[in-house]
Motif scaffolding. Structure first.
Motif, mmCIF file in Angstrom:
data_model
loop_
_atom_site.group_PDB
_atom_site.id
_atom_site.type_symbol
_atom_site.label_atom_id
_atom_site.label_comp_id
_atom_site.label_asym_id
_atom_site.label_seq_id
_atom_site.Cartn_x
_atom_site.Cartn_y
_atom_site.Cartn_z
ATOM 1 N N ASP A 337 56.927 -7.633 70.364
ATOM 2 C CA ASP A 337 57.720 -7.757 71.587
ATOM 3 C C ASP A 337 58.562 -9.016 71.422
ATOM 4 N N PHE A 338 59.866 -8.847 71.220
ATOM 5 C CA PHE A 338 60.742 -9.974 70.903
ATOM 6 C C PHE A 338 61.083 -10.833 72.115
ATOM 7 N N ARG A 339 60.566 -10.468 73.279
ATOM 8 C CA ARG A 339 60.800 -11.281 74.467
ATOM 9 C C ARG A 339 59.794 -12.420 74.571
ATOM 10 N N SER A 340 58.693 -12.312 73.863
ATOM 11 C CA SER A 340 57.610 -13.275 74.027
ATOM 12 C C SER A 340 57.437 -14.115 72.775
ATOM 13 N N SER A 341 57.203 -15.420 72.985
ATOM 14 C CA SER A 341 56.935 -16.330 71.873
ATOM 15 C C SER A 341 55.516 -16.870 71.918
ATOM 16 N N ALA A 342 54.722 -16.377 72.894
ATOM 17 C CA ALA A 342 53.354 -16.866 73.053
ATOM 18 C C ALA A 342 52.467 -16.360 71.925
ATOM 19 N N THR A 343 51.534 -17.187 71.508
ATOM 20 C CA THR A 343 50.577 -16.809 70.467
ATOM 21 C C THR A 343 49.163 -16.988 71.000
ATOM 22 N N ASP A 344 48.255 -16.121 70.587
ATOM 23 C CA ASP A 344 46.850 -16.228 70.973
ATOM 24 C C ASP A 344 45.978 -15.803 69.807
ATOM 25 N N GLU A 345 44.717 -15.593 70.067
ATOM 26 C CA GLU A 345 43.790 -15.265 68.994
ATOM 27 C C GLU A 345 44.064 -13.910 68.360
ATOM 28 N N THR A 346 44.697 -13.020 69.098
ATOM 29 C CA THR A 346 44.956 -11.672 68.577
ATOM 30 C C THR A 346 46.272 -11.589 67.816
ATOM 31 N N ALA A 347 47.055 -12.663 67.793
ATOM 32 C CA ALA A 347 48.362 -12.625 67.129
ATOM 33 C C ALA A 347 48.192 -12.344 65.638
ATOM 34 N N GLY A 348 48.950 -11.391 65.152
ATOM 35 C CA GLY A 348 48.934 -11.050 63.735
ATOM 36 C C GLY A 348 47.823 -10.117 63.311
ATOM 37 N N ARG A 349 46.936 -9.739 64.240
ATOM 38 C CA ARG A 349 45.785 -8.908 63.873
ATOM 39 C C ARG A 349 46.219 -7.522 63.415
ATOM 40 N N ASP A 350 47.236 -6.968 64.051
ATOM 41 C CA ASP A 350 47.670 -5.603 63.735
ATOM 42 C C ASP A 350 48.992 -5.565 62.971
ATOM 43 N N ASP A 351 49.365 -6.677 62.353
ATOM 44 C CA ASP A 351 50.664 -6.721 61.667
ATOM 45 C C ASP A 351 50.756 -5.735 60.518
ATOM 46 N N SER A 352 49.640 -5.436 59.866
ATOM 47 C CA SER A 352 49.656 -4.530 58.716
ATOM 48 C C SER A 352 49.325 -3.094 59.100
ATOM 49 N N THR A 353 49.104 -2.850 60.380
ATOM 50 C CA THR A 353 48.773 -1.500 60.847
ATOM 51 C C THR A 353 50.054 -0.737 61.173
ATOM 52 N N ASN A 354 50.161 0.489 60.679
ATOM 53 C CA ASN A 354 51.333 1.317 60.967
ATOM 54 C C ASN A 354 51.383 1.673 62.450
ATOM 55 N N HIS A 355 52.540 1.520 63.058
ATOM 56 C CA HIS A 355 52.739 1.847 64.472
ATOM 57 C C HIS A 355 53.896 2.826 64.631
ATOM 58 N N LEU A 356 53.780 3.687 65.627
ATOM 59 C CA LEU A 356 54.874 4.548 66.067
ATOM 60 C C LEU A 356 55.326 4.085 67.443
ATOM 61 N N LEU A 357 56.621 3.863 67.616
ATOM 62 C CA LEU A 357 57.193 3.501 68.902
ATOM 63 C C LEU A 357 58.102 4.630 69.356
ATOM 64 N N LEU A 358 58.029 4.990 70.651
ATOM 65 C CA LEU A 358 58.785 6.107 71.187
ATOM 66 C C LEU A 358 59.695 5.653 72.327
ATOM 67 N N TRP A 359 60.927 6.166 72.310
ATOM 68 C CA TRP A 359 61.896 5.923 73.379
ATOM 69 C C TRP A 359 62.424 7.262 73.889
#
Length: 361
Positions: A337-359
């Motif tokens: 989500d390019f609107r947010s710059s906040a980081t927490d413990e979950t940041a980067g956890r799913d970076d290598s997981t394939n995602h599908l985004l739908l519009w």
């Protein structure tokens, strides 16, 4: 994001239309293959044990899925069956990896003749065919930084023109809408618009600034790396918008101009490139779209509903009206989500997981 089939990496896939018959073109390195005339019996053809299954797969009124792999296999499956478990399939062995499969609508009658192929040699071993695209009844083939236009009726090369000003960059992304063909060279942050029949370049659009704006909230090191390595990874023309996927994970849209048969360069203003607020952490691997079924489809019987859905899924984007509801799907590494710059413990956890985004558009 690549599909896996019998242990081999799938490089190209295509779903056949369920009500029309045409020509399927496969691209393997520097050759184009079109199934047509029979060849002698060889081990290149392996089909189902049941003659009935073979007939079903070659029936032009039945939907099929064609998958090309890097080891040179073309797998043909029924589109309505589980490809992991079905025994009703055909495998065609080629001499080189299959990079692209394109379907061209034809007026011919009769079943698929998949026991043989006509071959058109283009390019060479060092400059193979990278992409193919059906444009205005012709077949566009990207060979390094050139586009070769083939007449599918007579199998003749009609036109060759340079599509990239840099001879070191081949054309790796292509899409079309109406009389406009959008191309993106390899490792480039620019997209070019060409006329479908005059082959003139009409526009050159850079997406670098729009991507940089979306990366403003990112970590400084990540932003610098993504900006330095920025390139276009995929293109999609859907309705009146060109969708652009990037190596930075940012997805962009820009309005496509209306192109007439007499359109020339400098007759269009620069379109506004808009970055979407949601994208991927890593590369955007692909963009595709599907038509949404009508709201009344729930009132049909199950068999009628299934048939209607199959027909809707096989309609090409070029025949859709502006009133048609579509879903655009992106596939890539992670979610951002390019609107947010906040980081927490979950940041980067799913970076290598394939995602599908739908519009919905």
């Amino acid at each position: 994001m690549e599909m896996m089939c019998e242990g081999q990496t799938v490089r190209s896939s295509l779903t056949g239309e369920d009500t029309v018959l045409g020509d399927l073109w496969t691209d393997k390195d520097a050759e184009l293959h079109r199934p047509k005339s029979p060849l002698p019996e060889t081990d290149q053809y392996r089909g189902p044990e049941s003659p009935r299954d073979k007939t079903t797969l070659q029936d032009p009124l039945k939907s099929t899925m064609w998958l090309g792999t890097e080891d040179g296999c073309i797998h043909i499956f029924p589109a309505t069956e589980n490809i992991k478990t079905t025994k009703n399939k055909i495998r065609l062995q080629q001499s080189a990896g299959v990079l692209c499969i394109v379907f061209l609508i034809s007026l011919k009658n009769g079943p698929w003749d998949i026991t043989g192929a006509e071959v058109v040699s283009l390019g060479n071993a060092t400059s193979p065919i990278n992409k193919m695209l059906a444009v205005a009844g012709k077949l566009w083939c990207s060979c390094h930084n050139e586009i070769m236009v083939i007449n599918p009726s007579c199998l003749e090369l009609e036109v060759t023109f340079k599509a990239s000003p840099d001879p070191k960059r081949g054309i790796f992304c292509m899409t079309c809408s109406g009389l406009g063909v959008w191309l993106a060279p390899q490792a480039s942050s620019k997209v070019y618009l060409f006329h479908a029949t005059t082959y003139d370049q009409l526009l050159e659009v850079s997406i670098a600034q729009a991507v940089a704006q979306k990366l403003q909230t990112a970590d400084d090191i990540i932003r610098q790396h993504k900006t330095a390595c920025l390139r276009i990874t995929t293109l999609l023309a859907c309705k009146d918008l060109l969708w652009v996927g990037t190596s930075a994970g940012v997805i962009l849209t820009l309005p496509m101009p209306k192109i007439s048969s007499t359109a020339v360069r400098n007759s269009f203003s620069q379109p506004t490139v808009t970055g979407l607020v949601r994208g991927h952490t890593g590369h955007v691997r692909f963009l595709t779209c599907v038509e949404m079924p009508p709201t009344s489809i729930g009132q049909m019987s199950s068999s009628e509903s299934k048939h209607r859905l199959n027909r809707h899924a096989s309609i090409t984007v070029h025949t859709l009206t502006m009133a048609t509801k579509m879903i655009v799907i992106s596939g890539g590494d992670g979610y951002e989500d390019f609107r947010s710059s906040a980081t927490d413990e979950t940041a980067g956890r799913d970076d290598s997981t394939n995602h599908l985004l739908l519009w919905q558009v």
